[in-house]
Design a protein around this motif. Structure first.
Motif, PDB file in Angstrom:
ATOM      1  N   THR A 203       0.843  -1.193   0.000  1.00  0.00           N
ATOM      2  CA  THR A 203       0.000   0.000   0.000  1.00  0.00           C
ATOM      3  C   THR A 203       0.879   1.244   0.000  1.00  0.00           C
ATOM      4  OG1 THR A 203      -1.663  -1.205   1.250  1.00  0.00           O
ATOM      5  CG2 THR A 203      -1.849   1.179   1.232  1.00  0.00           C
ATOM      6  N   SER A 204       0.615   2.148  -0.959  1.00  0.00           N
ATOM      7  CA  SER A 204       1.413   3.372  -1.030  1.00  0.00           C
ATOM      8  C   SER A 204       0.716   4.557  -0.376  1.00  0.00           C
ATOM      9  CB  SER A 204       1.762   3.698  -2.477  1.00  0.00           C
ATOM     10  OG  SER A 204       0.590   3.919  -3.227  1.00  0.00           O
ATOM     11  N   GLU A 205      -0.604   4.505  -0.257  1.00  0.00           N
ATOM     12  CA  GLU A 205      -1.335   5.551   0.451  1.00  0.00           C
ATOM     13  C   GLU A 205      -2.697   5.016   0.857  1.00  0.00           C
ATOM     14  OE1 GLU A 205      -3.317   8.440  -2.766  1.00  0.00           O
ATOM     15  OE2 GLU A 205      -1.129   8.382  -2.907  1.00  0.00           O
ATOM     16  N   SER A 206      -3.264   5.623   1.900  1.00  0.00           N
ATOM     17  CA  SER A 206      -4.596   5.235   2.362  1.00  0.00           C
ATOM     18  C   SER A 206      -5.303   6.467   2.909  1.00  0.00           C
ATOM     19  CB  SER A 206      -4.498   4.151   3.441  1.00  0.00           C
ATOM     20  OG  SER A 206      -3.770   4.619   4.562  1.00  0.00           O
ATOM     21  N   ARG A 207      -6.619   6.416   2.857  1.00  0.00           N
ATOM     22  CA  ARG A 207      -7.425   7.529   3.342  1.00  0.00           C
ATOM     23  C   ARG A 207      -8.810   7.007   3.690  1.00  0.00           C
ATOM     24  NH1 ARG A 207      -5.900   6.899  -1.133  1.00  0.00           N
ATOM     25  NH2 ARG A 207      -7.174   6.574  -2.938  1.00  0.00           N
ATOM     26  N   VAL A 208      -9.427   7.613   4.691  1.00  0.00           N
ATOM     27  CA  VAL A 208     -10.781   7.237   5.070  1.00  0.00           C
ATOM     28  C   VAL A 208     -11.732   7.799   4.023  1.00  0.00           C
ATOM     29  CG1 VAL A 208     -12.571   7.418   6.815  1.00  0.00           C
ATOM     30  CG2 VAL A 208     -10.178   7.173   7.515  1.00  0.00           C
ATOM     31  N   ALA A 209     -12.573   6.926   3.467  1.00  0.00           N
ATOM     32  CA  ALA A 209     -13.495   7.336   2.408  1.00  0.00           C
ATOM     33  C   ALA A 209     -14.914   7.538   2.921  1.00  0.00           C
ATOM     34  CB  ALA A 209     -13.503   6.297   1.291  1.00  0.00           C
ATOM     35  N   ASP A 210     -15.283   6.797   3.981  1.00  0.00           N
ATOM     36  CA  ASP A 210     -16.654   6.878   4.470  1.00  0.00           C
ATOM     37  C   ASP A 210     -16.689   6.479   5.939  1.00  0.00           C
ATOM     38  OD1 ASP A 210     -19.430   7.269   4.346  1.00  0.00           O
ATOM     39  OD2 ASP A 210     -19.798   5.178   3.808  1.00  0.00           O
ATOM     40  N   GLY A 211     -17.401   7.244   6.735  1.00  0.00           N
ATOM     41  CA  GLY A 211     -17.560   6.928   8.144  1.00  0.00           C
ATOM     42  C   GLY A 211     -16.381   7.373   8.986  1.00  0.00           C
ATOM     43  N   LEU A 212     -16.415   6.965  10.244  1.00  0.00           N
ATOM     44  CA  LEU A 212     -15.342   7.277  11.184  1.00  0.00           C
ATOM     45  C   LEU A 212     -14.552   6.002  11.424  1.00  0.00           C
ATOM     46  CD1 LEU A 212     -17.325   9.484  13.729  1.00  0.00           C
ATOM     47  CD2 LEU A 212     -15.679  10.251  12.013  1.00  0.00           C
ATOM     48  N   TRP A 213     -13.377   5.916  10.846  1.00  0.00           N
ATOM     49  CA  TRP A 213     -12.527   4.727  10.945  1.00  0.00           C
ATOM     50  C   TRP A 213     -12.091   4.528  12.385  1.00  0.00           C
ATOM     51  CZ3 TRP A 213     -11.656   1.048   7.481  1.00  0.00           C
ATOM     52  CH2 TRP A 213     -10.660   0.120   7.775  1.00  0.00           C
ATOM     53  N   PRO A 214     -12.147   3.358  12.930  1.00  0.00           N
ATOM     54  CA  PRO A 214     -12.591   2.072  12.390  1.00  0.00           C
ATOM     55  C   PRO A 214     -13.974   1.634  12.869  1.00  0.00           C
ATOM     56  CG  PRO A 214     -11.207   1.660  14.288  1.00  0.00           C
ATOM     57  CD  PRO A 214     -11.386   3.157  14.181  1.00  0.00           C
ATOM     58  N   GLU A 215     -14.958   2.502  12.811  1.00  0.00           N
ATOM     59  CA  GLU A 215     -16.312   2.112  13.205  1.00  0.00           C
ATOM     60  C   GLU A 215     -16.879   1.109  12.204  1.00  0.00           C
ATOM     61  OE1 GLU A 215     -18.751   5.566  13.739  1.00  0.00           O
ATOM     62  OE2 GLU A 215     -17.662   6.178  15.551  1.00  0.00           O
ATOM     63  N   LEU A 216     -17.822   0.312  12.666  1.00  0.00           N
ATOM     64  CA  LEU A 216     -18.474  -0.693  11.830  1.00  0.00           C
ATOM     65  C   LEU A 216     -19.032  -0.050  10.563  1.00  0.00           C
ATOM     66  CD1 LEU A 216     -19.305  -3.700  11.796  1.00  0.00           C
ATOM     67  CD2 LEU A 216     -21.488  -2.988  12.779  1.00  0.00           C
ATOM     68  N   GLY A 217     -18.677  -0.608   9.404  1.00  0.00           N
ATOM     69  CA  GLY A 217     -19.152  -0.106   8.121  1.00  0.00           C
ATOM     70  C   GLY A 217     -18.306   1.003   7.520  1.00  0.00           C
ATOM     71  N   SER A 218     -17.359   1.537   8.260  1.00  0.00           N
ATOM     72  CA  SER A 218     -16.523   2.598   7.692  1.00  0.00           C
ATOM     73  C   SER A 218     -15.630   2.018   6.595  1.00  0.00           C
ATOM     74  CB  SER A 218     -15.694   3.295   8.778  1.00  0.00           C
ATOM     75  OG  SER A 218     -14.850   2.387   9.442  1.00  0.00           O
ATOM     76  N   VAL A 219     -15.221   2.893   5.674  1.00  0.00           N
ATOM     77  CA  VAL A 219     -14.493   2.459   4.483  1.00  0.00           C
ATOM     78  C   VAL A 219     -13.189   3.227   4.355  1.00  0.00           C
ATOM     79  CG1 VAL A 219     -14.583   2.258   1.957  1.00  0.00           C
ATOM     80  CG2 VAL A 219     -16.678   1.962   3.306  1.00  0.00           C
ATOM     81  N   LEU A 220     -12.150   2.470   4.033  1.00  0.00           N
ATOM     82  CA  LEU A 220     -10.822   3.018   3.771  1.00  0.00           C
ATOM     83  C   LEU A 220     -10.516   2.774   2.295  1.00  0.00           C
ATOM     84  CD1 LEU A 220      -8.349   4.046   5.534  1.00  0.00           C
ATOM     85  CD2 LEU A 220      -7.548   1.701   5.433  1.00  0.00           C
ATOM     86  N   GLU A 221     -10.023   3.785   1.614  1.00  0.00           N
ATOM     87  CA  GLU A 221      -9.546   3.609   0.240  1.00  0.00           C
ATOM     88  C   GLU A 221      -8.027   3.528   0.289  1.00  0.00           C
ATOM     89  OE1 GLU A 221     -11.047   7.057  -1.788  1.00  0.00           O
ATOM     90  OE2 GLU A 221     -12.918   6.050  -2.307  1.00  0.00           O
ATOM     91  N   TYR A 222      -7.456   2.685  -0.571  1.00  0.00           N
ATOM     92  CA  TYR A 222      -6.004   2.552  -0.598  1.00  0.00           C
ATOM     93  C   TYR A 222      -5.515   2.477  -2.035  1.00  0.00           C
ATOM     94  CZ  TYR A 222      -6.843  -2.388  -1.479  1.00  0.00           C
ATOM     95  OH  TYR A 222      -7.279  -3.575  -2.027  1.00  0.00           O
ATOM     96  N   THR A 223      -4.243   2.785  -2.206  1.00  0.00           N
ATOM     97  CA  THR A 223      -3.596   2.716  -3.511  1.00  0.00           C
ATOM     98  C   THR A 223      -2.384   1.803  -3.399  1.00  0.00           C
ATOM     99  OG1 THR A 223      -4.267   4.992  -3.967  1.00  0.00           O
ATOM    100  CG2 THR A 223      -2.529   4.079  -5.362  1.00  0.00           C
ATOM    101  N   VAL A 224      -2.228   0.960  -4.411  1.00  0.00           N
ATOM    102  CA  VAL A 224      -1.078   0.069  -4.500  1.00  0.00           C
ATOM    103  C   VAL A 224      -0.289   0.492  -5.730  1.00  0.00           C
ATOM    104  CG1 VAL A 224      -0.322  -2.308  -4.863  1.00  0.00           C
ATOM    105  CG2 VAL A 224      -2.307  -1.838  -3.422  1.00  0.00           C
ATOM    106  N   ARG A 225       1.029   0.655  -5.558  1.00  0.00           N
ATOM    107  CA  ARG A 225       1.900   0.996  -6.691  1.00  0.00           C
ATOM    108  C   ARG A 225       3.016  -0.031  -6.773  1.00  0.00           C
ATOM    109  NH1 ARG A 225       0.814   6.320  -5.032  1.00  0.00           N
ATOM    110  NH2 ARG A 225      -0.234   7.475  -6.658  1.00  0.00           N
TER     111      ARG A 225
END
Length: 152
Positions: free
Chosen positions: A32-54
């Motif tokens: 993983t080269s970067e990550s960011r919270v995309a939805d919700g309050l991490w790490p609450e149930l159902g929250s989403v993290l977006e990540y990039t792989v290079r």
């Protein structure tokens, strides 16, 4: 099923602090080269993290959804790697004296990863987990030891 344990020289709550910071996943998740919270309050149930792989010139994006959480001891994620499919990744943190025993259990669920899952794939996941848990230990121990840097 690929299961790996690692002893981290920090309290379980200190390990949890790193897991609970969605922007730090690129610091310890292999590939993983970067990550960011995309939805919700991490790490609450159902929250989403977006990540990039290079990997060289190749870039791919994916998402990780929290499927189960019991702070500060358990985090179960569903990682969606697009065409490779999805996987269940369960992270458990147990007190071990004054330290933390961290267990990662990963199993492909859907897509090509789930279809082609076998002992060879598990062996590759084990290698990745060995590196990932060592990186997690370094991040946690650097952020909690003497001279630790404060993140803002």
């Amino acid at each position: 099923m690929a299961v790996r344990h690692h002893l981290i020289h920090a309290a379980p709550t200190q390990v949890w602090e790193v897991l609970a910071d969605g922007s730090r996943y690129a610091d310890w998740v292999v590939g993983t080269s970067e990550s960011r919270v995309a939805d919700g309050l991490w790490p609450e149930l159902g929250s989403v993290l977006e990540y990039t792989v290079r990997i060289g010139p190749w870039t791919a994006a994916g998402t990780t959804v929290v499927r189960n959480v019991e702070s500060p001891g358990k985090l179960e994620l569903e990682v969606d790697s697009g065409p490779l499919g999805t996987a269940r990744v369960a992270i458990e943190i147990r007190p071990w004296g004054d330290e933390a025993l961290v267990k990662v259990d990963e199993h492909p669920l859907r897509g090509i990863g789930g279809t082609l899952h076998n002992a060879v794939v598990d062996a590759l996941i084990q290698l990745r987990h060995r590196s990932m848990l060592a990186r997690l230990a370094n991040v946690v121990e650097e952020s909690t030891g003497p001279g630790a840097r404060v993140r803002t």
